[in-house]
Scaffold this active site. Sequence first.
Site, short mmCIF file in Angstrom:
data_model
loop_
_atom_site.label_atom_id
_atom_site.label_comp_id
_atom_site.label_asym_id
_atom_site.label_seq_id
_atom_site.Cartn_x
_atom_site.Cartn_y
_atom_site.Cartn_z
N GLY A 87 -1.41 -14.47 -4.46
CA GLY A 87 -1.18 -13.34 -3.58
C GLY A 87 -2.44 -12.80 -2.94
O GLY A 87 -2.42 -11.75 -2.30
N LYS A 107 -13.33 -4.64 10.45
CA LYS A 107 -13.98 -3.65 9.59
C LYS A 107 -15.42 -3.40 10.03
O LYS A 107 -15.90 -2.26 9.98
CB LYS A 107 -13.94 -4.14 8.14
CG LYS A 107 -12.52 -4.26 7.60
CD LYS A 107 -12.47 -4.99 6.27
CE LYS A 107 -11.04 -5.16 5.77
NZ LYS A 107 -10.95 -5.95 4.53
N VAL A 159 0.83 -1.21 0.00
CA VAL A 159 0.00 0.00 0.00
C VAL A 159 0.87 1.26 0.00
O VAL A 159 0.59 2.22 -0.72
CB VAL A 159 -0.96 0.00 1.20
CG1 VAL A 159 -1.79 1.28 1.23
CG2 VAL A 159 -1.89 -1.21 1.14
N LYS A 190 -6.88 -1.17 9.81
CA LYS A 190 -8.19 -1.60 10.32
C LYS A 190 -8.11 -2.14 11.74
O LYS A 190 -9.00 -1.89 12.56
CB LYS A 190 -8.80 -2.64 9.39
CG LYS A 190 -7.91 -3.84 9.11
CD LYS A 190 -8.51 -4.76 8.08
CE LYS A 190 -7.52 -5.83 7.66
NZ LYS A 190 -6.41 -5.30 6.85
N ILE A 208 -13.39 1.32 -1.95
CA ILE A 208 -14.81 1.68 -1.81
C ILE A 208 -14.95 2.84 -0.83
O ILE A 208 -14.54 2.72 0.33
CB ILE A 208 -15.63 0.48 -1.32
CG1 ILE A 208 -15.49 -0.71 -2.26
CG2 ILE A 208 -17.10 0.85 -1.17
CD1 ILE A 208 -16.15 -1.98 -1.74
#
Length: 438
Positions: free
Chosen positions: A186, A204, A14, A104, A135
């Site tokens: 992955g 989440k 990320v 998270k 999202i």
Amino acid sequence: MEQVRVALLGLGTVGTGVWKMIQSNQDVIARRTGMWVTVEAILVRDINKERQVEGTQSLLTTSFDEVLAREVDVVIEVMGGVEPTRDYLRRAMENGCHVVSANKELLARHGEELRSWAKRFGVKLAYEASVGGGIPIIGTVSHFLKANRICKVSGILNGTTNFILTKMKDEGRTYEDILIEAQQKGYAEADPTADVEGIDAAHKLSILSRLAFDVHVPVDQIQRVGITQVSPIELDLADQLGFAVKLLASAEQYGENGPVSCSVSPTLLPLSHPLSNVNDVYNAVHVEGDFVQDLTLIGQGAGEKPTASAVVEDLCNLWRLTGQTAGKAAPRALLLEGSDGDGPRFHLLSFSSAQASAAQVVGHLERADLPVQAWKATQEGETMWLALIANGWERGQADRLLRERSLAVTWHANRPVVGGGVPWGSKAVPLAKAAGGQ
């Protein structure tokens, strides 16, 4: 044009995506926000690690003190974990830095503490990327549904499990077989426990529950069952009954300021439900409110680019959208615990075909006032698999009845069905083990 100085904590998948997006879309960000964003420091564990990321070497450091010394405005946290990450973010806020996080687990377990620090030190805290990857569900609930009373949030919040269930259904292969493929591609970690046991989705769901209902739901109190016991036969028979099986994270509040039910569990969704056709690694969130009615957001829930997009959009909106840290501390939720008898349930039974036919078993149940709404069956060798939708059964009631008729049920999976009731979770255990007591 205002210059915004950023520090990046972490340069994994990320973090690399965030770096690339800031570099490649710097002009787009400047044109649309009036901000010229530059990365001034990148915190990593090992400076000498070989990386395929151009232009970062001079920015790398292993010292968080050095990060703060570079006088950054925003700290972007994509390193994961709880400690020392939590301490780094506290020090960043104390130093006047706004924080953008994709973490998270940290947000689910220490979100109230992070929000209190942000309020105390007068900085912003944004965490869009912590739920659903690309999202924009956090922003939607926080900023664009403020006038709605949200009564329910449900979703497919883990791409790994959705990929596995999709492949099992489409190709008839076992969980174990598909898991190996997911790891090779992955999509799953070497240790997939957090994904396949619903832990990731529970983190989440805790974050979403706080936003939707203004209550704190501790992760450890969310009823949770994973997908490891789901079989291709179960998925096929559910499909014949008109349902799709998904690992559904669901939170519902009963009345304004009322009790809340939260669960993560393999759940049957009618094929007409907007989440039933969300497949492969995609995520989706379904929100129900008093005026918006129902709203579904679908997108890629993980990966370098979608998650980086959420992080950088948070950065761009820090000064444009209010309410990132507004509001008082959320009280702990009054959590409901459901039972098998609440609402429709899906039951999958296996027994020897030599003992009885599926129709005979359904007849036994209905004559004992255990009504069956619909059923399908299939035979595999000498084993009969019976799938049925029933309402009002208590835990163990059917098993006891069938034992009384000398029918040895070797497997009984019990799943919630969307359409009513409070799902307590699901159980799938070898009956001999369950009958032996605790």
